[in-house]
Write an enzyme that holds these catalytic residues in place. Structure first.
Site, PDB file in Angstrom:
ATOM      1  N   ASP A   1       0.876  -1.173   0.000  1.00  0.00           N
ATOM      2  CA  ASP A   1       0.000   0.000   0.000  1.00  0.00           C
ATOM      3  C   ASP A   1       0.915   1.225   0.000  1.00  0.00           C
ATOM      4  O   ASP A   1       1.904   1.269   0.746  1.00  0.00           O
ATOM      5  CB  ASP A   1      -0.854   0.048   1.267  1.00  0.00           C
ATOM      6  CG  ASP A   1      -1.934  -1.024   1.308  1.00  0.00           C
ATOM      7  OD1 ASP A   1      -1.918  -1.942   0.463  1.00  0.00           O
ATOM      8  OD2 ASP A   1      -2.787  -0.953   2.209  1.00  0.00           O
TER       9      ASP A   1
ATOM     10  N   SER B   1       7.897   5.041   5.187  1.00  0.00           N
ATOM     11  CA  SER B   1       9.008   4.339   4.558  1.00  0.00           C
ATOM     12  C   SER B   1       8.832   4.364   3.049  1.00  0.00           C
ATOM     13  O   SER B   1       7.851   4.886   2.531  1.00  0.00           O
ATOM     14  CB  SER B   1       9.052   2.892   5.056  1.00  0.00           C
ATOM     15  OG  SER B   1       8.905   2.837   6.455  1.00  0.00           O
TER      16      SER B   1
END
Length: 271
Positions: A91, A232
């Site tokens: 995602d 991230s």
């Protein structure tokens, strides 16, 4: 001026930023978030980020990181079934960047050399005139990720560094992707040649946890690993002439927009 603008655009902020972006600070934060003491943070995290708990495989979290690196139910992220399609590993928010002028490519107004990213001249040359698929994960995203394609993977290579945030304010002011800790593997595939899949750590990410660090056969859509706390990035490098990226994604990237994608979703097809 918000906190990140202060840290990245002012002299006093940059003085604070240096220790804040160190691996030591992130490791200390990670230890706390791995402990039972962090459990009180879980309800607020779920509420603030509007997480859909009906997708969770379980909801009885002992620590904050148990929640952050949670597994979803098996049917929550279906993997595209066409073998000739490339899928998203996570995602996130996708930007597709053509690798032009040798090994140099721009991301969010910063210039990166593929060699600086990989620290391997021979491997870097393989991606001349190919694509860099840059998936940016925010705190609210699902932080488990999968292999983008089936094949034989190499050993993982870890490159040590610091840990800046991957939000746009940092990307504009620091060469984040070549300064941050990162880990990558090459996957020899039938449909897309040799892919490189890289995970990039970020500020207050305690760990990049890849489940299979050695050589082995991998399957597209199978879990590769998980990030612990923080936003991230995953970067997938694709050789020239191997991938047709879906038009709506390419068009968004050309205009500087990120495309929301889900783990297992088609992003393009074999050329």
């Amino acid at each position: 001026m918000n906190t990140l603008e202060f840290l990245y655009t002012t002299a006093p902020g940059r003085m604070i930023l240096k220790p804040l972006s160190s691996r030591f600070v992130s490791k200390c934060t990670g230890r706390f978030l791995d402990s039972n003491l962090s459990h009180f943070l879980v309800p607020g995290f779920i509420s603030k980020n509007d997480l859909d708990t009906s997708e969770f495989a379980e909801t009885d979290f002992r620590t904050f990181n148990d929640c952050f690196s949670r597994k979803l139910k098996d049917n929550a992220r279906p993997v595209d079934s066409c073998a000739e399609n490339m899928i998203s590993p996570c995602d996130g928010l996708l930007t597709v960047v053509p690798i032009k002028d040798g090994t140099v490519f721009p991301v969010k107004q910063s210039i990166y050399s593929v060699h600086d990213l990989l620290r391997d001249k021979k491997l870097s040359r393989r991606y001349k005139d190919g694509y860099a698929l840059v998936y940016r994960l925010c705190v609210n995203h699902y932080h488990r990720y999968c292999y983008v394609e089936s094949g034989r993977k190499s050993r993982n290579r870890f490159i040590s560094g610091v840990l800046h945030t991957v939000r746009p304010i940092a990307l504009r002011n620091r060469p984040v992707f070549i300064e941050n800790c990162r880990e990558y593997t090459c996957i020899k595939t039938e449909n897309f040649g040799i892919l490189t899949q890289m995970e990039v750590g970020a500020m207050l990410v305690g760990k990049i946890d890849n489940f299979s660090p050695g050589k082995c056969i991998v399957k597209r859509g199978a879990e590769k690993g998980t990030f612990l706390y923080g936003g991230s990035t995953i970067i997938v490098l694709v050789e020239q002439g191997r991938l047709n990226v879906d038009d709506y994604i390419l068009e968004a990237s050309r205009t500087g927009k990120e495309t929301p994608v889900l783990y297992g979703q088609r992003i393009g097809t074999k050329r």
